[in-house]
Design a protein around this motif. Structure first.
Motif, mmCIF file in Angstrom:
data_model
loop_
_atom_site.group_PDB
_atom_site.id
_atom_site.type_symbol
_atom_site.label_atom_id
_atom_site.label_comp_id
_atom_site.label_asym_id
_atom_site.label_seq_id
_atom_site.Cartn_x
_atom_site.Cartn_y
_atom_site.Cartn_z
ATOM 1 N N HIS A 1 -5.770 -23.119 2.955
ATOM 2 C CA HIS A 1 -6.059 -23.401 4.352
ATOM 3 C C HIS A 1 -7.029 -24.571 4.510
ATOM 4 O O HIS A 1 -7.789 -24.886 3.585
ATOM 5 N N SER A 2 -7.011 -25.181 5.673
ATOM 6 C CA SER A 2 -7.826 -26.370 5.925
ATOM 7 C C SER A 2 -9.325 -26.076 5.932
ATOM 8 O O SER A 2 -10.133 -26.998 5.786
ATOM 9 N N ASP A 3 -9.711 -24.809 6.083
ATOM 10 C CA ASP A 3 -11.134 -24.449 6.057
ATOM 11 C C ASP A 3 -11.616 -24.178 4.634
ATOM 12 O O ASP A 3 -12.705 -23.641 4.436
ATOM 13 N N THR A 4 -10.818 -24.539 3.646
ATOM 14 C CA THR A 4 -11.063 -24.388 2.201
ATOM 15 C C THR A 4 -10.914 -22.951 1.716
ATOM 16 O O THR A 4 -11.249 -22.654 0.567
ATOM 17 N N SER A 5 -10.420 -22.063 2.553
ATOM 18 C CA SER A 5 -10.113 -20.713 2.086
ATOM 19 C C SER A 5 -8.700 -20.692 1.522
ATOM 20 O O SER A 5 -7.934 -21.649 1.675
ATOM 21 N N GLY A 6 -8.355 -19.602 0.889
ATOM 22 C CA GLY A 6 -7.013 -19.453 0.334
ATOM 23 C C GLY A 6 -6.670 -17.992 0.138
ATOM 24 O O GLY A 6 -7.559 -17.129 0.127
ATOM 25 N N VAL A 7 -5.403 -17.710 -0.021
ATOM 26 C CA VAL A 7 -4.931 -16.339 -0.225
ATOM 27 C C VAL A 7 -3.842 -16.347 -1.282
ATOM 28 O O VAL A 7 -2.900 -17.146 -1.202
ATOM 29 N N THR A 8 -3.978 -15.476 -2.257
ATOM 30 C CA THR A 8 -2.936 -15.273 -3.259
ATOM 31 C C THR A 8 -2.432 -13.843 -3.130
ATOM 32 O O THR A 8 -3.223 -12.899 -3.201
ATOM 33 N N VAL A 9 -1.139 -13.700 -2.925
ATOM 34 C CA VAL A 9 -0.543 -12.385 -2.716
ATOM 35 C C VAL A 9 0.303 -12.016 -3.929
ATOM 36 O O VAL A 9 1.168 -12.793 -4.349
ATOM 37 N N SER A 10 0.032 -10.827 -4.481
ATOM 38 C CA SER A 10 0.834 -10.318 -5.599
ATOM 39 C C SER A 10 1.109 -8.847 -5.356
ATOM 40 O O SER A 10 0.384 -8.172 -4.628
ATOM 41 N N SER A 11 2.155 -8.360 -5.969
ATOM 42 C CA SER A 11 2.523 -6.957 -5.807
ATOM 43 C C SER A 11 2.484 -6.251 -7.148
ATOM 44 O O SER A 11 2.693 -6.846 -8.198
ATOM 45 N N GLY A 12 2.189 -4.971 -7.090
ATOM 46 C CA GLY A 12 2.053 -4.165 -8.294
ATOM 47 C C GLY A 12 1.122 -3.014 -7.997
ATOM 48 O O GLY A 12 0.865 -2.679 -6.840
ATOM 49 N N LYS A 13 0.588 -2.400 -9.034
ATOM 50 C CA LYS A 13 -0.353 -1.301 -8.835
ATOM 51 C C LYS A 13 -1.577 -1.785 -8.063
ATOM 52 O O LYS A 13 -2.111 -2.864 -8.331
ATOM 53 N N ARG A 14 -2.026 -0.993 -7.116
ATOM 54 C CA ARG A 14 -3.163 -1.367 -6.289
ATOM 55 C C ARG A 14 -4.501 -1.110 -6.964
ATOM 56 O O ARG A 14 -5.547 -1.512 -6.454
ATOM 57 N N THR A 15 -4.474 -0.416 -8.068
ATOM 58 C CA THR A 15 -5.683 -0.145 -8.837
ATOM 59 C C THR A 15 -5.396 -0.404 -10.307
ATOM 60 O O THR A 15 -4.268 -0.702 -10.695
ATOM 61 N N GLY A 16 -6.433 -0.284 -11.125
ATOM 62 C CA GLY A 16 -6.248 -0.442 -12.555
ATOM 63 C C GLY A 16 -6.728 -1.783 -13.079
ATOM 64 O O GLY A 16 -7.108 -2.680 -12.300
ATOM 65 N N PRO A 17 -6.720 -1.966 -14.398
ATOM 66 C CA PRO A 17 -7.238 -3.188 -15.024
ATOM 67 C C PRO A 17 -6.551 -4.460 -14.542
ATOM 68 O O PRO A 17 -7.200 -5.500 -14.393
ATOM 69 N N GLY A 18 -5.224 -4.399 -14.325
ATOM 70 C CA GLY A 18 -4.509 -5.602 -13.888
ATOM 71 C C GLY A 18 -5.004 -6.112 -12.556
ATOM 72 O O GLY A 18 -5.199 -7.315 -12.371
ATOM 73 N N MET A 19 -5.219 -5.202 -11.624
ATOM 74 C CA MET A 19 -5.718 -5.596 -10.322
ATOM 75 C C MET A 19 -7.157 -6.094 -10.403
ATOM 76 O O MET A 19 -7.543 -7.042 -9.721
ATOM 77 N N VAL A 20 -7.952 -5.461 -11.252
ATOM 78 C CA VAL A 20 -9.344 -5.896 -11.428
ATOM 79 C C VAL A 20 -9.401 -7.317 -11.990
ATOM 80 O O VAL A 20 -10.137 -8.175 -11.490
ATOM 81 N N LEU A 21 -8.617 -7.576 -13.026
ATOM 82 C CA LEU A 21 -8.607 -8.914 -13.624
ATOM 83 C C LEU A 21 -8.093 -9.960 -12.642
ATOM 84 O O LEU A 21 -8.606 -11.086 -12.586
ATOM 85 N N THR A 22 -7.093 -9.592 -11.862
ATOM 86 C CA THR A 22 -6.560 -10.521 -10.868
ATOM 87 C C THR A 22 -7.605 -10.872 -9.827
ATOM 88 O O THR A 22 -7.774 -12.043 -9.468
ATOM 89 N N ALA A 23 -8.323 -9.872 -9.338
ATOM 90 C CA ALA A 23 -9.352 -10.112 -8.329
ATOM 91 C C ALA A 23 -10.547 -10.877 -8.893
ATOM 92 O O ALA A 23 -11.161 -11.700 -8.201
ATOM 93 N N ALA A 24 -10.872 -10.614 -10.156
ATOM 94 C CA ALA A 24 -12.052 -11.255 -10.760
ATOM 95 C C ALA A 24 -11.799 -12.702 -11.168
ATOM 96 O O ALA A 24 -12.753 -13.476 -11.350
ATOM 97 N N ALA A 25 -10.539 -13.084 -11.318
ATOM 98 C CA ALA A 25 -10.220 -14.400 -11.883
ATOM 99 C C ALA A 25 -10.570 -15.556 -10.971
ATOM 100 O O ALA A 25 -10.852 -16.661 -11.446
ATOM 101 N N GLY A 26 -10.566 -15.339 -9.653
ATOM 102 C CA GLY A 26 -10.701 -16.456 -8.725
ATOM 103 C C GLY A 26 -11.974 -17.256 -8.876
ATOM 104 O O GLY A 26 -11.945 -18.476 -9.093
#
Length: 236
Positions: free
Chosen positions: A72-97
Motif C-alpha cells: 500500500h502507498s502508506d508503506t503498509s502491506g498484507v500477505t495472505v496465506s492459508s493453512g493451520k491457524r496455529t502451530g509452528p508454521g504460523m508462528v514462523l510466518t508471522a515472525a518472518a516479516g
C-alpha cells in the motif's frame, strides 16, 4: 544468446572488492536514507517489499498456501496465506516479516564478502520476480516493477564498479533500515494500543507477550546489522 550466456557466467564470477572508501560511502548513504525523514518516507517502501516477501517465503517454506500479497502507498502491506491457524508454521510466518529485511541483508553481506556482487543483484531480481507473481493490487505491482527495473538496469548495463557499489548500497540499506520499523512498531503500539501487529498476532499464537516479540525483532535486526557490517568491512 551469447549475451545471456555471458550474463549467466558473470553472475557466479568473482568480483574484486571495492575500495574501503566506497564501502564506507555506501554505508553513509544508506544510513542517511534511513535517518532523513523525507528520504525514509520513500525508501520505507523497499523495506515493506522485503518484509512482505519474507512473510511469503516463510509461509511457503512452512507448507502454507500463499494466496497473495498487497503493498500500500502508506508503506503498509498484507500477505495472505492459508493453512493451520496455529502451530509452528504460523508462528514462523508471522515472525518472518520484521526480521526478513535484516536476514536478507545479512545473506547479501556474506555473499559480498565472498566476492560475488553481481550474484547479490541477481538474487534480488529473482526475489522480486517471485514476489511479482503474488502481487494482488496496482500499487504493489508498480512498486515491485519499479524496484526490479532499477536493479535490472544496473545489473545489465552498468559497469562492474557501479554494480559492485550498488550491491553494497542495497545491502547496507537492508541492514541499517531493518531496526527502524521495529522501533516504529513499538511506538505505534504504545500510542494507539493496537492489537493487529505481527507482534500482537505472535502473542496470541504463543505464550510470549507482544513486547517480548518486539524485543526479539530488535535483537535479530541489530545482530544482523553487526554481523553484516563485520562481513562487509573485513579486509581479507
Amino acid at each position: 544468446m551469447e549475451s545471456l550466456t555471458d550474463a549467466w557466467h558473470n553472475v557466479f564470477a568473482h568480483q574484486a572488492r571495492p575500495d574501503t572508501s566506497v564501502i564506507l560511502v555506501t554505508a553513509a548513504v544508506a544510513a542517511a536514507a534511513v535517518l532523513y525523514l523525507p528520504s525514509w518516507r520513500i525508501a520505507r517502501h523497499v523495506v515493506t517489499i522485503a518484509h512482505e516477501a519474507a512473510h511469503g517465503i516463510a509461509a511457503v517454506a512452512c507448507g502454507r498456501r500463499l494466496s497473495g500479497i498487497r503493498l500500500h502507498s502508506d508503506t503498509s502491506g498484507v500477505t495472505v496465506s492459508s493453512g493451520k491457524r496455529t502451530g509452528p508454521g504460523m508462528v514462523l510466518t508471522a515472525a518472518a516479516g520484521y526480521i526478513g529485511p535484516a536476514l536478507i541483508g545479512l545473506g547479501a553481506a556474506l555473499t559480498l564478502s565472498a566476492g560475488y556482487a553481481l550474484a547479490v543483484l541477481w538474487g534480488v531480481l529473482v526475489l522480486l520476480a517471485l514476489l511479482l507473481i503474488q502481487i494482488r493490487n496496482w500499487f504493489g505491482l508498480w512498486s515491485v516493477l519499479a524496484s526490479a527495473g532499477v536493479v535490472f538496469a544496473v545489473t545489465w548495463w552498468a559497469p562492474e564498479s557501479v554494480q559492485s557499489g550498488f550491491a553494497y548500497l542495497v545491502t547496507w540499506f537492508l541492514l541499517v533500515s531493518a531496526p527502524r520499523p521495529v522501533i516504529e512498531l513499538q511506538l505505534e503500539r504504545r500510542r494507539r494500543r493496537t492489537t493487529t501487529s505481527d507482534a500482537d498476532q505472535l502473542a496470541r499464537l504463543t505464550v510470549l507477550p507482544a513486547v517480548v516479540w518486539v524485543g526479539v525483532f530488535i535483537l535479530v535486526t541489530l545482530g544482523a546489522l553487526v554481523g553484516g557490517a563485520i562481513a562487509l568491512l573485513q579486509t581479507s
